[in-house]
Scaffold this motif. Sequence first.
Motif, PDB file in Angstrom:
ATOM      1  N   ASP A 183      -2.273   2.409   4.435  1.00  0.00           N
ATOM      2  CA  ASP A 183      -0.836   2.505   4.700  1.00  0.00           C
ATOM      3  C   ASP A 183      -0.523   1.995   6.100  1.00  0.00           C
ATOM      4  O   ASP A 183      -1.185   2.369   7.076  1.00  0.00           O
ATOM      5  N   GLY A 184       0.473   1.125   6.189  1.00  0.00           N
ATOM      6  CA  GLY A 184       0.853   0.538   7.468  1.00  0.00           C
ATOM      7  C   GLY A 184       0.368  -0.879   7.666  1.00  0.00           C
ATOM      8  O   GLY A 184       0.863  -1.575   8.551  1.00  0.00           O
TER       9      GLY A 184
ATOM     10  N   PHE B  22       0.837  -1.192   0.000  1.00  0.00           N
ATOM     11  CA  PHE B  22       0.000   0.000   0.000  1.00  0.00           C
ATOM     12  C   PHE B  22       0.877   1.248   0.000  1.00  0.00           C
ATOM     13  O   PHE B  22       1.913   1.311   0.675  1.00  0.00           O
ATOM     14  N   SER B  23       0.441   2.246  -0.747  1.00  0.00           N
ATOM     15  CA  SER B  23       1.195   3.497  -0.842  1.00  0.00           C
ATOM     16  C   SER B  23       0.994   4.333   0.422  1.00  0.00           C
ATOM     17  O   SER B  23       0.083   4.102   1.213  1.00  0.00           O
ATOM     18  N   GLU B  24       1.842   5.332   0.594  1.00  0.00           N
ATOM     19  CA  GLU B  24       1.769   6.186   1.782  1.00  0.00           C
ATOM     20  C   GLU B  24       0.511   7.044   1.782  1.00  0.00           C
ATOM     21  O   GLU B  24       0.009   7.418   2.852  1.00  0.00           O
ATOM     22  N   SER B  25      -0.018   7.356   0.619  1.00  0.00           N
ATOM     23  CA  SER B  25      -1.226   8.170   0.554  1.00  0.00           C
ATOM     24  C   SER B  25      -2.503   7.356   0.740  1.00  0.00           C
ATOM     25  O   SER B  25      -3.586   7.930   0.830  1.00  0.00           O
ATOM     26  N   SER B  26      -2.406   6.056   0.803  1.00  0.00           N
ATOM     27  CA  SER B  26      -3.574   5.201   0.937  1.00  0.00           C
ATOM     28  C   SER B  26      -3.997   5.101   2.401  1.00  0.00           C
ATOM     29  O   SER B  26      -3.154   5.090   3.306  1.00  0.00           O
TER      30      SER B  26
ATOM     31  N   SER C 159      -9.150   9.371   9.762  1.00  0.00           N
ATOM     32  CA  SER C 159      -7.896   8.706   9.442  1.00  0.00           C
ATOM     33  C   SER C 159      -7.443   7.891  10.626  1.00  0.00           C
ATOM     34  O   SER C 159      -7.738   8.213  11.775  1.00  0.00           O
TER      35      SER C 159
ATOM     36  N   TRP D 102      -6.913   3.179  -4.003  1.00  0.00           N
ATOM     37  CA  TRP D 102      -6.402   2.951  -2.647  1.00  0.00           C
ATOM     38  C   TRP D 102      -5.544   1.693  -2.552  1.00  0.00           C
ATOM     39  O   TRP D 102      -4.686   1.608  -1.688  1.00  0.00           O
TER      40      TRP D 102
ATOM     41  N   ASN E  64      -3.973   6.774  10.975  1.00  0.00           N
ATOM     42  CA  ASN E  64      -2.648   7.296  11.334  1.00  0.00           C
ATOM     43  C   ASN E  64      -2.700   8.817  11.288  1.00  0.00           C
ATOM     44  O   ASN E  64      -2.587   9.426  10.230  1.00  0.00           O
TER      45      ASN E  64
END
Length: 959
Positions: free
Chosen positions: A437-438, A430-434, A519, A464, A521
């Motif tokens: 993420d994590g 997963f990308s950081e903008s998704s 969100s 996403w 995170n």
Amino acid sequence: MTALGPFLFGAPWALAALIALPVIWWILRATPPAPKDIELPSLRILDDMEPKEETPARTPWWVWLIRTLAVTAAILGLSQPVYAPGARTDSVEGSGPLLIVMDNGWPSAPRWSELVNAATATLDTGSRDMPVHLLLTAPQQLNNDPSERLTTTDAAKRISSLRPQPWGTSREDALARLDAAGLKPARIFWASDGLENAGGRAFAADLSARAPLTVFAAPPHTPAAITGLTSETDSVAVTLRRVETSGEERAFVSALTLDGSALATAEATFSDGETDATASFTIPAAALARIARFTVTGRQGAGTVWLWDSSDRSRRVGLVDAGAAAQPLLSDMHYVRKALEPFASITEGSVETLVAESPDAIILADVGQILPEDEKRLADWVENGGALIRFAGPRLAAQGDDLLPVPLRRASRALGGALAWDEPQALAPFSESSPFDGLTVPPDVRITQQVLARPGPELSSHTWARLADGSPLVTADARGNGTIILFHITAGPDWANLAYSDLFPQMLRRCIAAGRGESVNDEEGAYTPKLVLDGYGRLQSPGPAAAPLKAADFAGIAPSEAHPPGLYQGPAGTRALNAARNAKLERIAAWPPAARLLGDAEARAMRLAGPLLSLAAVLLALDLFVALLVAGHLPRPGRRSGMAAVLLLAGMLVAPSPHASAQEYQYRLMPDGSYRRVPTGPQIIPLPRGDAPQSDVDAALRMRFGYVKTPDFALNERARAGLFGLSTTLYNRTSVEPEMPDELDLETSPLELYPLIYFAVPQGAAPLSERAIARLNAYLRSGGALVIDTRDGDTPGSTEITRLETLLEGLDAPPLQPVPSNHVLTRSFYLLADFPGRYAGRQLWIEQAGSASAPRGDGVSGLFIGDADWISAWAVDERGRDLYSVDGGEDQREMARRFGVNLVMYILTGSYKDDQVHLPALLERLGDGDASPGGFGPSPPRNNPARDEPQFLPNGVPQ
């Protein structure tokens, strides 16, 4: 002021008027001179009569007592008396500076009025010219300067105008401000909350060293604060804490909505010696989700209020009911339900019902066509902040709608399998903008089929999650305040094994949060105050001093003027900052030896001028009333009115209280969307009126088929005759015994009562109405069977399915396929190789999901489309004579009737004969054994006769 015991007098010279009381008493007792007696001869006739009323010789004692008390009360009231049991004679005339210290943090709110009364009573013990200084212990930017000199009148006004603050005290800050002022008081009065928090004993010792100290300690006698909360999907429990540990005590906690409506009340019991107690709430999940705060009933203060933020609250998720599933454990909703159960409360129902309850998210699993009115409801709900989560499937791949985040291709992409070039795909990180993420991607998750999105410049920003080859797996689009999210795979294991992994519930949880603008995170975000509490625990708009709070500092921040307790809006929705979170309440046990402690009674001061003057006015009014009554100017109560008053009083005493009988309550959803308590006692429920048509009653009692009513009357008669002929064939050859068929109106008739509905499409038929399409969709989802016959078999070529798109626009159906040669429909009763009607060699189309090679649910198709004109081949009159000719003669008519029998058996019994597909292989395997011909055991394998012609026994039972 002049002191007389516990009483202080502001105008003591007014008491001199009490000397005149004996003179007043003598005047009131005086009587007028006796009348002069004159005898008249005519009065002799009255000698034997006794007078009923006699003028008293002097004023009655109770009259002059009322008048004396009235005068006494007026004199005492004019002397301005004050009851102050804590006043000392030697300190009454003190003229040195008086320092009043007040604890104005949230712990003092439950007894704030008593602290104000104690401080005001201290002002009454000094002279009017005494300088007064004020020191508050709750830090704030515009706090009182201890060096400011106040008169007793100004100090009384300022103390009366003070309010408790919603944050705690800082006694170190108070001492620093006192040292900076350089004040040297002659005596100090401390109105304390009685708690050790923030160094209470050290603060008392410091004040006692500066000047003679008098302390009024007022710790709360009842539960002081709510210090914690724990929640489950269907219950929540709040923890209460008290200061006094002796004795058993009960308290009640109310659960309120954001606007203050009470939803429930729970009881908490403190055992002897315990400081903590728990109040548990078990109420419906929909009502639980509306709770925004908890408060201790009857106790005011920011500490007795607990705000419930969105991060701690369980999510409310609605699952759109797609009808009864033949195998619920294999349905897509089963996997969604299992993934949501650990963190969400689940409600199932129609779109209209779920939108009315306004859950956090609504989930749709493979719904190709949404009704226009339901689409409008969902669109408005998403615009207002809802999260719509959808899963793809055969239906969505065949036809879509406007409630999609990205445009889709009208097909699905198969990954892996005998006829596919691509291998099953894994998930890409997963990308950081998704929002995902994590999360850790399991290496064994594989996608075997997906719905593809149309390429476009904005597709990347809406994605996403992706597959390893870069194709989108999860896409989303913001609509107003809400979001539409699409998983390009099914929710079950048909197209992927994601439902079997631990990643699936985590993705759903983040989809719900991100879909509502929250969100997971949020360490880099900030929270802005939305609603804050005042010192009494009331929600209000934040003041100018309230400042945003960093998300990383939220967990460890203490409430203050810059960050007051309340609800803060940020990346993760609303988070609550509570005044008494994890508070440890401990009473000050040791006071300085030189300090003088006042009890509740000693600290209380009561001004008596007003009550005494009011008493004098009441006594004078009573005297006037008695005088008018004696003079005969008022009507006297008679015997009847007195008896009526007695009966009225007795009735009021005997009448039962409305709360005398025990009553149980439950929570019910009101039309406005709120939940209210309603009694669950015995109720009289009226029976429904018997206004149902007789045809509906007959259809519910005895099985029968239905045909769609069309504008073509002749076609309707042909459909009735055809289904009557099919019913007769079933009655003669099988155990199925249908009654006469019924004509059905798609907009009004109860379709769910009919296992099979035949729709003979007339020439130039107009499109069906939205209501008819909606009712057909509900009928198919609940397990019904719809046979559509265009009767165009005389036209060369295959059946033209596209001609029905306009007629059936909006019908939620998956892709269609011709019936495979090994389908269970070919052997459900007879062995068949074709499905003829009036015309032979025509194709029969069924749902692709009903294929035996890729079953969904129980593998039974609910939609059948063809053009062979079966009703003409089945049609008979009342005597059983055939009505219409068949191209292939009587043999083809017989095969058409056998197809009708197979069709009904397939619809009624499902795929229980699906194992016959493997019968040749089983016979071949069994034939490899040592069984000899003529004995027990299988015969040698032979060719399948179903390939050549149908085989059946004389009694109609398949071979």
